[in-house]
Every structure is written in C-alpha cells, then in structure tokens.
Design a protein around this motif. Structure first.
Motif, mmCIF file in Angstrom:
data_model
loop_
_atom_site.group_PDB
_atom_site.id
_atom_site.type_symbol
_atom_site.label_atom_id
_atom_site.label_comp_id
_atom_site.label_asym_id
_atom_site.label_seq_id
_atom_site.Cartn_x
_atom_site.Cartn_y
_atom_site.Cartn_z
ATOM 1 N N ALA A 55 0.827 -1.212 0.000
ATOM 2 C CA ALA A 55 0.000 0.000 0.000
ATOM 3 C C ALA A 55 0.861 1.262 0.000
ATOM 4 N N TYR A 56 2.142 1.138 0.392
ATOM 5 C CA TYR A 56 3.049 2.289 0.363
ATOM 6 C C TYR A 56 3.671 2.497 -1.010
ATOM 7 N N ASP A 57 3.590 1.493 -1.849
ATOM 8 C CA ASP A 57 4.239 1.542 -3.156
ATOM 9 C C ASP A 57 3.276 2.117 -4.174
ATOM 10 N N ASP A 58 3.524 3.348 -4.599
ATOM 11 C CA ASP A 58 2.641 3.976 -5.586
ATOM 12 C C ASP A 58 3.332 4.095 -6.939
ATOM 13 N N TYR A 74 -4.489 3.250 -0.453
ATOM 14 C CA TYR A 74 -4.706 1.830 -0.178
ATOM 15 C C TYR A 74 -4.557 1.035 -1.466
ATOM 16 N N ARG A 75 -4.509 -0.282 -1.308
ATOM 17 C CA ARG A 75 -4.481 -1.195 -2.450
ATOM 18 C C ARG A 75 -5.498 -2.299 -2.231
ATOM 19 N N LEU A 76 -6.125 -2.707 -3.310
ATOM 20 C CA LEU A 76 -7.053 -3.833 -3.293
ATOM 21 C C LEU A 76 -6.423 -4.959 -4.100
ATOM 22 N N LEU A 77 -6.177 -6.091 -3.439
ATOM 23 C CA LEU A 77 -5.469 -7.208 -4.051
ATOM 24 C C LEU A 77 -6.357 -8.452 -4.031
ATOM 25 N N HIS A 78 -6.256 -9.257 -5.071
ATOM 26 C CA HIS A 78 -7.007 -10.506 -5.145
ATOM 27 C C HIS A 78 -6.004 -11.644 -5.291
ATOM 28 N N ASP A 79 -5.805 -12.391 -4.209
ATOM 29 C CA ASP A 79 -4.910 -13.546 -4.225
ATOM 30 C C ASP A 79 -5.754 -14.774 -4.535
ATOM 31 N N VAL A 85 -9.270 -11.929 -0.701
ATOM 32 C CA VAL A 85 -9.397 -10.564 -1.200
ATOM 33 C C VAL A 85 -8.839 -9.664 -0.104
ATOM 34 N N VAL A 86 -7.779 -8.934 -0.425
ATOM 35 C CA VAL A 86 -7.035 -8.173 0.580
ATOM 36 C C VAL A 86 -7.176 -6.683 0.303
ATOM 37 N N LEU A 87 -7.613 -5.952 1.310
ATOM 38 C CA LEU A 87 -7.699 -4.495 1.239
ATOM 39 C C LEU A 87 -6.670 -3.941 2.218
ATOM 40 N N ALA A 88 -5.592 -3.368 1.686
ATOM 41 C CA ALA A 88 -4.468 -2.902 2.499
ATOM 42 C C ALA A 88 -4.423 -1.379 2.506
ATOM 43 N N GLY A 154 -3.593 -3.089 7.618
ATOM 44 C CA GLY A 154 -3.210 -1.691 7.699
ATOM 45 C C GLY A 154 -2.048 -1.511 8.644
ATOM 46 N N HIS A 155 -1.329 -0.427 8.442
ATOM 47 C CA HIS A 155 -0.212 -0.083 9.318
ATOM 48 C C HIS A 155 -0.432 1.312 9.900
ATOM 49 N N SER A 156 -0.246 1.433 11.214
ATOM 50 C CA SER A 156 -0.321 2.724 11.899
ATOM 51 C C SER A 156 -1.704 3.349 11.662
ATOM 52 N N LEU A 157 -1.749 4.521 11.064
ATOM 53 C CA LEU A 157 -3.042 5.165 10.792
ATOM 54 C C LEU A 157 -3.935 4.254 9.964
ATOM 55 N N GLY A 158 -3.345 3.584 8.975
ATOM 56 C CA GLY A 158 -4.110 2.664 8.143
ATOM 57 C C GLY A 158 -4.636 1.475 8.909
ATOM 58 N N ALA A 159 -3.940 1.089 9.991
ATOM 59 C CA ALA A 159 -4.418 -0.017 10.817
ATOM 60 C C ALA A 159 -5.723 0.343 11.509
ATOM 61 N N GLY A 160 -5.853 1.594 11.933
ATOM 62 C CA GLY A 160 -7.106 2.029 12.534
ATOM 63 C C GLY A 160 -8.248 2.000 11.541
#
Length: 224
Positions: A55-58, A74-79, A85-88, A154-160
């Motif tokens: 999600a940090y890689d733009d 954020y990123r929406l990934l489908h493994d 289905v991952v929403l990061a 999510g990480h930090s703010l994104g974790a909330g």
C-alpha cells in the motif's frame, strides 16, 4: 501562604507524574505482560505485512486508486491462489495533509455499534467500503460461496481504518458479500486506539492487533 504554595506544587507534581510516565513508555511497555503469539497464530502475519508494504508503493499508478482526502492511500489485491481478497491501507504520510485531517477529526468519541470509535477513522472506513464495495462483491463472487476470505490489513493510521472497516464489514456487509463472520479477518500493524475497549473485545476474533517487541527469547535467538 508558604504551606499553600507547597501543597499546590505537590499536587502539580502528582498530576504531572502520569502523563510524564506515559510519554516515556512505548508500545512494547504496554504489551509487556501479553503472552507471546504461537507460531500458528503468527503464520499469516508476514504475508499481511507484505500487503501493508504494497500500500506504500505507488510506483504503479494503475493499481493505486487516486488520493482521497477521506482515506489514506490503499491497495485492493485478489490472491486467487489463496482465496483471499485483501484491502491494504497505508499509514500516515508526512507529506500528505489528508492524513493529519483524519487524525484531527476526533470531535469527541463517535457512538458506534454500542461503543465508541474515532470519528475520522470511522468515516474513512465507511468511505472505503462504499468506494470499493462493487469490486469486493465481484471478487468474492468470483471465488464462490465459502471459498474466499476478506482480509483487511493496515499499518499505523491505516491499521485504525482497516480495523474499523473490518468491524463495519462484519456488522453491515456480510449479507451483501455473502460471507460469514469467520470469513473476515483484519491484521492491524501497530494500530492506534481507534475504538472503545468493549468493541475491541467483542471483535477480537476478527481484528488481530500486531505489536512487535523485543523479548528474552528473541534476544537469545539473536545472540545464538
């Protein structure tokens, strides 16, 4: 007069002791008495960390939604191989003013699900689900009933944001997505305090807070 001044000084020092102690503590101090995670419970964390880093890689603008003042990037990934289905959601960006607006949009505890939540983070979580709802439904339907996990990371703010999005999804979106409660997971890396204790306990089976800290065992491993 001298006695009253001395009493005021003593009271001021006593009141200042708690914030001074809190400012000197870290997350590792808060969780020092927690039991260590078992290998089985930790097995999914490295993969969740990689999703949070994505999600940090733009660099690939095609995979990253345009920035919004309502939610961190954020990123929406489908493994498909794992049926996930991952929403990061990424954390606070020092050069992104929208992140600071989310943090400062507290406005007192926001009533939510019988408890309270941080207003800015809750609004971001609701916006995120509404924004990506059609894509989530499509990906889950593609996997088929009972064959897909919806994972928030999510990480930090994104974790909330991720933690509150997982709670909202369990409360309001299971019917839309045709998922069960056990099909929803959240891995919150170094999360902020975003919900009241009662809510955190009620959804402890869904939201997994990840706090990395030094321990005697890790010290022994590093020394060996």
């Amino acid at each position: 007069m001298a006695f009253s001044c001395a009493a005021e000084c003593a009271l001021s020092l006593a009141c200042a002791r708690w914030p001074a102690r809190r400012l000197s503590l870290s997350g590792a101090d808060d969780s020092a008495s927690w039991p260590a995670a078992s290998p089985a419970s930790f097995a999914s964390v490295p993969r969740a960390c990689r999703a949070a880093l994505a999600a940090y890689d733009d660099a690939d603008a095609g995979d990253v939604p345009p920035p919004s003042p309502l939610c961190p990037p954020y990123r929406l990934l489908h493994d498909r191989a794992r049926g996930e289905v991952v929403l990061a959601v990424r954390g606070l960006g020092l050069a992104r003013p929208e992140g600071y607006r989310l943090v400062l949009d507290a406005g007192g505890p926001e009533p939510f699900a019988g408890g309270h939540a941080h207003r800015g983070l809750l609004r971001a979580a609701v916006w995120l689900l509404e924004r990506e709802g059609p894509a989530l439904r499509r990906m889950v339907a593609e996997a088929g009933p009972g064959r897909c996990m919806l994972v928030f990371v999510g990480h930090s703010l994104g974790a909330g944001v991720a933690a509150l999005a997982a709670v909202v999804a369990v409360r309001c979106w299971l019917g839309r997505l045709r998922l069960r409660r056990e099909d929803v997971r959240c891995y919150a890396m170094a999360p902020p305090r975003c919900m009241s204790l009662g809510l955190a306990v009620e959804y402890a089976d869904v939201v997994h807070s990840v706090v990395l800290q030094a321990s005697p065992l890790s010290a022994e491993i590093a020394a060996s």
